[in-house]
Structure formats: C-alpha cells, structure tokens
Design a protein around this motif. Structure first.
Motif, PDB file in Angstrom:
ATOM      1  N   GLY A  40       0.821  -1.216   0.000  1.00  7.28           N
ATOM      2  CA  GLY A  40       0.000   0.000   0.000  1.00  7.28           C
ATOM      3  C   GLY A  40       0.850   1.260   0.000  1.00  7.28           C
ATOM      4  O   GLY A  40       0.571   2.228  -0.706  1.00  7.28           O
ATOM      5  N   GLU A  41       1.918   1.250   0.791  1.00 10.22           N
ATOM      6  CA  GLU A  41       2.804   2.426   0.861  1.00 10.22           C
ATOM      7  C   GLU A  41       3.382   2.754  -0.509  1.00 10.22           C
ATOM      8  O   GLU A  41       3.456   3.901  -0.914  1.00 10.22           O
ATOM      9  N   ILE A  42       3.824   1.693  -1.217  1.00  8.18           N
ATOM     10  CA  ILE A  42       4.529   1.922  -2.486  1.00  8.18           C
ATOM     11  C   ILE A  42       3.560   2.032  -3.662  1.00  8.18           C
ATOM     12  O   ILE A  42       3.578   3.011  -4.403  1.00  8.18           O
ATOM     13  N   ASN A  43       2.715   1.012  -3.828  1.00  7.34           N
ATOM     14  CA  ASN A  43       1.861   0.968  -5.018  1.00  7.34           C
ATOM     15  C   ASN A  43       0.708   1.967  -4.965  1.00  7.34           C
ATOM     16  O   ASN A  43       0.166   2.327  -5.999  1.00  7.34           O
ATOM     17  N   ALA A  44       0.322   2.368  -3.768  1.00  5.84           N
ATOM     18  CA  ALA A  44      -0.800   3.307  -3.660  1.00  5.84           C
ATOM     19  C   ALA A  44      -0.279   4.709  -3.305  1.00  5.84           C
ATOM     20  O   ALA A  44      -0.235   5.607  -4.150  1.00  5.84           O
ATOM     21  N   LEU A  45       0.160   4.884  -2.063  1.00  8.69           N
ATOM     22  CA  LEU A  45       0.550   6.225  -1.609  1.00  8.69           C
ATOM     23  C   LEU A  45       1.737   6.793  -2.385  1.00  8.69           C
ATOM     24  O   LEU A  45       1.856   8.010  -2.569  1.00  8.69           O
ATOM     25  N   GLY A  46       2.606   5.908  -2.860  1.00 13.63           N
ATOM     26  CA  GLY A  46       3.756   6.358  -3.654  1.00 13.63           C
ATOM     27  C   GLY A  46       3.309   7.172  -4.863  1.00 13.63           C
ATOM     28  O   GLY A  46       3.972   8.128  -5.277  1.00 13.63           O
ATOM     29  N   VAL A  47       2.171   6.802  -5.428  1.00 13.35           N
ATOM     30  CA  VAL A  47       1.664   7.505  -6.613  1.00 13.35           C
ATOM     31  C   VAL A  47       1.287   8.941  -6.239  1.00 13.35           C
ATOM     32  O   VAL A  47       1.600   9.894  -6.957  1.00 13.35           O
ATOM     33  N   THR A  48       0.624   9.083  -5.098  1.00  9.61           N
ATOM     34  CA  THR A  48       0.245  10.428  -4.651  1.00  9.61           C
ATOM     35  C   THR A  48       1.491  11.271  -4.386  1.00  9.61           C
ATOM     36  O   THR A  48       1.512  12.473  -4.664  1.00  9.61           O
ATOM     37  N   ARG A  49       2.518  10.641  -3.851  1.00 12.31           N
ATOM     38  CA  ARG A  49       3.755  11.384  -3.584  1.00 12.31           C
ATOM     39  C   ARG A  49       4.317  11.966  -4.882  1.00 12.31           C
ATOM     40  O   ARG A  49       4.742  13.119  -4.929  1.00 12.31           O
ATOM     41  N   ILE A  50       4.309  11.155  -5.942  1.00 16.12           N
ATOM     42  CA  ILE A  50       4.841  11.655  -7.221  1.00 16.12           C
ATOM     43  C   ILE A  50       3.931  12.752  -7.774  1.00 16.12           C
ATOM     44  O   ILE A  50       4.401  13.795  -8.240  1.00 16.12           O
ATOM     45  N   LEU A  51       2.626  12.536  -7.715  1.00 11.92           N
ATOM     46  CA  LEU A  51       1.685  13.540  -8.228  1.00 11.92           C
ATOM     47  C   LEU A  51       1.836  14.862  -7.480  1.00 11.92           C
ATOM     48  O   LEU A  51       1.802  15.941  -8.073  1.00 11.92           O
ATOM     49  N   GLU A  52       2.019  14.773  -6.156  1.00  5.43           N
ATOM     50  CA  GLU A  52       2.218  15.990  -5.358  1.00  5.43           C
ATOM     51  C   GLU A  52       3.511  16.694  -5.766  1.00  5.43           C
ATOM     52  O   GLU A  52       3.560  17.921  -5.873  1.00  5.43           O
ATOM     53  N   ALA A  53       4.559  15.915  -5.992  1.00  8.45           N
ATOM     54  CA  ALA A  53       5.838  16.525  -6.393  1.00  8.45           C
ATOM     55  C   ALA A  53       5.677  17.216  -7.744  1.00  8.45           C
ATOM     56  O   ALA A  53       6.149  18.344  -7.947  1.00  8.45           O
ATOM     57  N   ILE A  54       4.970  16.574  -8.674  1.00  7.45           N
ATOM     58  CA  ILE A  54       4.746  17.181 -10.000  1.00  7.45           C
ATOM     59  C   ILE A  54       3.959  18.479  -9.856  1.00  7.45           C
ATOM     60  O   ILE A  54       4.296  19.506 -10.444  1.00  7.45           O
TER      61      ILE A  54
END
Ligand code: GDP
Length: 320
Positions: A95-109
């Motif tokens: 969950g940390e990587i496959n789910a929340l990791g995506v939000t982390r990248i989107l937030e950085a973008i």
C-alpha cells in the motif's frame, strides 16, 4: 533533448522503456530502490547511457529534488511491489509503495512543474473478480489482493489529480506482459528457464501450480511503446492494453518445451504449493480504444513470445 524520469528503472518494464526512450533521443533518469546486484545486473547494458539514482518513491523530498534538478517533461511510475501472491505477506508495504507512492509523485509534479506528463502503471488486477469479460476502460474495479487494491488506488488518484488539477496524468491498465527480462518468480520465466535447465541436464523436473490458469500474455516491448504513446496525445486519457487473447499455463509449457525438442508432460509436476485461490475469473483485455486512438497493436504473438523467452534463456545458459 527531452528528459524522462522512470521510477523502478531496473525492472523489466523500466529496462525496456529506457531502451525505447534512448532510441528516441531522450535523456533518461532512472530511480531505483533496490541495491540488489541481481536486479541491477538487468540494466548493466544501459548503465552508461542513463542517469541512475538510488532511492525510493516513498522519499518525497528526493522526488521534488529530482524534478527540480533534471527537469523531466515525462515521468513514468513503474516502481511497484509487483508480485501478486507475496503482496498478501507485505500488505502494508504494498500500500505504501503501489498506492501512496503515486500520490507522492503527483504531489511533487504539482508543486515543481504541473506541465510534466505523468504515466501511472495501472494493472488488470484492478478488475480482480471482474464483472464482465473482456474488460475495458469502463469496467468497474473489484480488486482482490493487496496488490490489486493498491493499484486501484494508484489508478484512481491519478484520474483525480487530472480532473482536479488539470495535470496530464494517465493510467495505463496493462495486462500481463513478459519478456526475457521478466522476474524469475513469474510463471512464464519460471517455465522458460526451467525448460532450459532440464534440457541442459541441470534440473530433472519443473514444479508448477494450476496448469489450466489462463492469462492475457503480451510482449513487454510492445507495452512500453503504449506507455509512451499515452503521453503523446492531445488529451490525457486512460487505456486498457492487452492482446485480447488468453492462453493457459499448459499451452505455455507445451510450446516452451517443444522449442527445445522436449515433451513437457515428462517433466512438469503439478504441485499444490503453487496453487492460488480465487482464480476463476478470466482477465482478458478489450484494447479497442488503444487500437483506435493510439494506433497501438501488439507485434509479437503468443507463440513468438514463448519462443523468444526460451531462446534467450538458452543463449544465456548454454553459452555460460
Ligand atoms: P500474475 O498474473 O501477475 O500473478 O503472474 P504470474 O506469472 O505469477 O502468474 C500467472 C498465472 O500462472 C497465475 O494464474 C498462476 O496461478 C499461474 N501459475 C501456475 N503455476 C505457477 C507457478 O508455479 N508460479 C507462478 N508464479 N504462477 C503459476
């Protein structure tokens, strides 16, 4: 020169996408969490052509720094915990990587440069216990593994950031895609390598689970081109990518062993240890939207894929 950032660069898709983008003249920055020598070995041929950064998509400040420093115009998120059965044993990490990791990248973008185009590696596993066969972009999600649940989150958060913030962000719902670079835990590579080891006298049998299990298997080299195409459109949309054909594990064995002049029935042993629960649903792609809008079609058929994998393992092992 265009720059692309690829997370999970040392995975099968990371390697194939890197090669494809390099051939198109991109500068490739690759993020890789693992320092595992066997995993890094997969990308040894391209190490001098890409910028390799060690780190995780869980590290928000690293993501921001990478976007600021290298100024990519495209980001491909291929980093994931990728083996479905073991996601049950690592549900939280998945969950940390496959789910929340995506939000982390989107937030950085969003904070560094909202013009960056973003590809999220979504998966046919989001359909899980699918309500219809074949599945298309409108088929409801019914994931049934921590992997599928996390991928469904990653998919939906990508759609939400596109709609809420106007990002060019797409989710590619990819069905199983294989190549000679596939990890050894997946059944296709387990069979190609297993058959070669038997032919070379290094093994006497190959233990597998359900031989009647069926998948929509395509060639990963074709699928990374679909990822790129999704980021070259005038409008960001999601696409299903697959062959639309299903084949059984048994068929895979038959072709793989025959390629080496062997009869799989003499070597393959069905072992209940490798059986999976809940495998009654047929996951098969309706990729007609990708055909129509992206002009994408698979170039390698099932038999060619099996033979390509066996030949590659044969070349590597019979010459070593
Ligand atoms: P997945 O679709 O991402 O889970 O890819 P896998 O390659 O791991 O599994 C594909 C199919 O092969 C599944 O339906 C498995 O149940 C089936 N299968 C049968 N025997 C084996 C085996 O020994 N190992 C694996 N990994 N899968 C097997």
């Amino acid at each position: 020169m265009k720059t692309a950032l690829i997370t999970g660069v040392a995975g099968q898709d990371g390697l194939l996408l890197s090669k494809f983008l390099l051939s198109k003249g991109y500068r490739v920055v690759g993020l890789e969490r693992s320092g595992n020598a066997a995993i890094l070995d997969r990308i040894r041929d391209i190490l001098d052509q890409i910028i390799l950064v060690r780190g995780s998509i869980q590290d928000q400040s690293l993501l921001v720094r990478l976007l600021e420093e290298y100024d990519p115009c495209e980001v491909y998120n291929l980093a994931a915990h990728s083996f479905v059965p073991s996601s049950w044993g690592q549900a939280i990490l998945t969950g940390e990587i496959n789910a929340l990791g995506v939000t982390r990248i989107l937030e950085a973008i969003r904070s560094v440069n909202p013009k960056i185009r973003f590809y999220q590696a979504s998966s046919s596993e989001v359909f899980g216990n699918a309500v219809e066969t074949p599945q298309n972009e409108n088929t409801p999600f019914r994931p049934r593994s921590p992997y599928g649940v996390a991928k469904a989150y990653g998919h939906s958060i990508t759609v939400n950031y596109r709609e809420m913030f106007g990002l060019y962000a797409v989710s590619g719902i990819l069905y199983n895609h294989e190549s000679p670079f596939r990890g050894l835990e997946f059944v296709t590579r387990k069979i190609s390598l297993g058959a070669v080891n038997i032919k070379l006298g290094k093994a006497r049998e190959l233990r597998l689970g359900n031989l009647e299990a069926r998948r929509d298997w395509g060639y990963a080299g074709d699928y990374v081109q679909a990822m790129w195409l999704m980021l070259q459109q005038s409008k960001a949309e999601d696409y299903v990518i697959g062959t639309g054909e299903i084949h059984s594990v048994r068929e895979f064995c038959e072709i793989a062993f025959a390629r080496l002049g062997l009869d799989y029935r003499e070597y393959v042993i069905v072992d209940p240890r490798f059986y999976r629960p809940n495998e009654d649903t047929l996951l098969v792609a309706d990729a007609s939207k990708a055909h129509r809008q992206l002009g994408w079609r698979p170039s390698v058929n099932f038999c060619e894929l099996v033979e390509m994998m066996v030949d590659a393992d044969w070349m590597a092992l019979s010459h070593s």
